[in-house]
Design a protein around this motif. Structure first.
Motif, short mmCIF file in Angstrom:
data_model
loop_
_atom_site.label_atom_id
_atom_site.label_comp_id
_atom_site.label_asym_id
_atom_site.label_seq_id
_atom_site.Cartn_x
_atom_site.Cartn_y
_atom_site.Cartn_z
N GLU A 127 38.39 41.35 -66.14
CA GLU A 127 38.42 42.72 -66.67
C GLU A 127 39.81 43.31 -66.76
N GLY A 128 40.82 42.58 -66.33
CA GLY A 128 42.19 43.06 -66.46
C GLY A 128 42.57 44.16 -65.50
N ARG A 129 41.86 44.29 -64.40
CA ARG A 129 42.21 45.31 -63.42
C ARG A 129 43.46 44.94 -62.64
N SER A 130 43.82 43.69 -62.66
CA SER A 130 45.06 43.20 -62.06
C SER A 130 45.65 42.18 -63.02
N SER A 131 46.80 41.63 -62.68
CA SER A 131 47.37 40.58 -63.52
C SER A 131 46.53 39.32 -63.39
N VAL A 132 46.66 38.44 -64.37
CA VAL A 132 45.93 37.17 -64.31
C VAL A 132 46.34 36.38 -63.07
N LYS A 133 47.64 36.40 -62.78
CA LYS A 133 48.12 35.65 -61.62
C LYS A 133 47.51 36.18 -60.33
N THR A 134 47.48 37.49 -60.18
CA THR A 134 46.89 38.08 -58.98
C THR A 134 45.41 37.73 -58.89
N TRP A 135 44.72 37.78 -60.01
CA TRP A 135 43.29 37.44 -60.05
C TRP A 135 43.07 35.99 -59.61
N VAL A 136 43.86 35.08 -60.14
CA VAL A 136 43.73 33.66 -59.80
C VAL A 136 44.00 33.45 -58.31
N TYR A 137 45.05 34.07 -57.81
CA TYR A 137 45.40 33.89 -56.40
C TYR A 137 44.40 34.54 -55.47
N ARG A 138 43.76 35.61 -55.89
CA ARG A 138 42.70 36.19 -55.07
C ARG A 138 41.53 35.22 -54.97
N ILE A 139 41.19 34.57 -56.07
CA ILE A 139 40.14 33.55 -56.03
C ILE A 139 40.52 32.44 -55.07
N LEU A 140 41.79 32.02 -55.14
CA LEU A 140 42.28 30.96 -54.25
C LEU A 140 42.14 31.36 -52.79
N VAL A 141 42.59 32.55 -52.46
CA VAL A 141 42.56 33.00 -51.06
C VAL A 141 41.12 33.08 -50.56
N ASN A 142 40.24 33.63 -51.37
CA ASN A 142 38.83 33.73 -50.96
C ASN A 142 38.22 32.35 -50.76
N THR A 143 38.54 31.43 -51.67
CA THR A 143 38.02 30.07 -51.56
C THR A 143 38.57 29.38 -50.31
N ALA A 144 39.86 29.56 -50.07
CA ALA A 144 40.50 28.93 -48.91
C ALA A 144 39.98 29.52 -47.60
N ARG A 145 39.75 30.81 -47.58
CA ARG A 145 39.22 31.44 -46.36
C ARG A 145 37.86 30.86 -46.00
N LYS A 146 37.00 30.76 -46.99
CA LYS A 146 35.66 30.22 -46.75
C LYS A 146 35.75 28.77 -46.25
N ARG A 147 36.64 28.00 -46.88
CA ARG A 147 36.81 26.61 -46.46
C ARG A 147 37.35 26.55 -45.04
N GLY A 148 38.32 27.42 -44.73
CA GLY A 148 38.90 27.43 -43.39
C GLY A 148 37.89 27.78 -42.32
N LEU A 149 37.02 28.73 -42.62
CA LEU A 149 35.99 29.10 -41.65
C LEU A 149 35.02 27.95 -41.43
N ARG A 150 34.71 27.22 -42.48
CA ARG A 150 33.82 26.07 -42.34
C ARG A 150 34.45 24.99 -41.47
N GLU A 151 35.76 24.91 -41.51
CA GLU A 151 36.46 23.91 -40.70
C GLU A 151 36.66 24.38 -39.25
N ASN A 152 36.13 25.57 -38.95
CA ASN A 152 36.20 26.09 -37.58
C ASN A 152 37.63 26.20 -37.08
N ARG A 153 38.45 26.85 -37.89
CA ARG A 153 39.82 27.09 -37.45
C ARG A 153 39.81 27.91 -36.17
#
Length: 217
Positions: free
Chosen positions: A71-97
């Protein structure tokens, strides 16, 4: 098919239109420009390089699937990196950090630099830096020796996760402080302190390297 190289990407509206049209050249340009920084950032949340690579792959798949809903509420780069961070957080929690990302920012650590570099209790901003370390030229801005690039990568890998995330976004990916705060969901003050500490730690490694090189020359 138009070709895009390096960090010279077109404006966001052009990027979005191209991705929605399935433009392979645009997608390849984004991969070339952002994937390395994304990998380093993902590694801040997960336990292995293989896991980080999977996070990056999953992120790009999510980008392809979700670009029509951007929807263009942020830059494309910010949007992509937010997806990355959310994905990585979920993965990290599954790995029982040991320390979840959500609680990592609540932890208060001692500065890695000498206390004399910080403002005292009678200064305008107690605890903040007297002089802000400036950013060094990034690998995209100049040709660095492979040995130095390896040294920087090793220094980044040794940083605490949240410091590594901030310095990767600011000094490797060239994000603004506002973008980093949005991507990582942290305050401006927290971002500033984490960045300063990370820069000092990495610069210390580089100074040691160049001092050793001068002595052996």
């Amino acid at each position: 098919m138009e070709s895009f190289t390096g960090s010279r990407l077109p404006p966001d509206d052009v990027v979005v239109a191209a991705l929605r049209a399935g433009d392979e050249a645009m997608f390849a340009a984004l991969l070339d420009t952002w994937s390395r920084g994304m990998l380093w950032l993902a590694r801040s949340h997960v336990s292995t390089n293989d896991s980080a690579e999977e996070v990056v792959q999953d992120t790009w798949l999510a980008v392809i699937r979700g670009i029509d809903g951007f929807e263009g509420r942020s830059s494309v780069k910010t949007w992509v990196y937010r997806i990355l961070v959310n994905t990585a957080r979920k993965r990290g929690l599954r790995e029982n950090r040991t320390v979840p990302w959500s609680s990592a920012f609540e932890h208060r650590e001692e500065p890695v630099a000498d206390r004399s570099l910080f403002q005292g209790p009678d200064d305008p901003f107690p605890g903040h830096w007297k002089n802000v370390p400036s950013a060094w030229s990034t690998p995209e801005g100049e040709v660095l020796a492979a040995e130095v690039r390896d040294l920087i990568a090793a220094a980044l890998a040794e940083l605490p996760p949240r410091q590594r995330a901030v310095i990767t976004l600011r000094d490797v990916e060239g994000c603004t402080s506002e973008e980093v705060c949005e991507i990582l969901e942290i305050s401006a003050a927290n971002q500033r302190v984490l960045l300063h500490r990370a820069r000092v730690a990495v610069r210390g490694r580089l100074e040691d390297y160049f001092e050793t090189a001068r002595r052996s020359a």
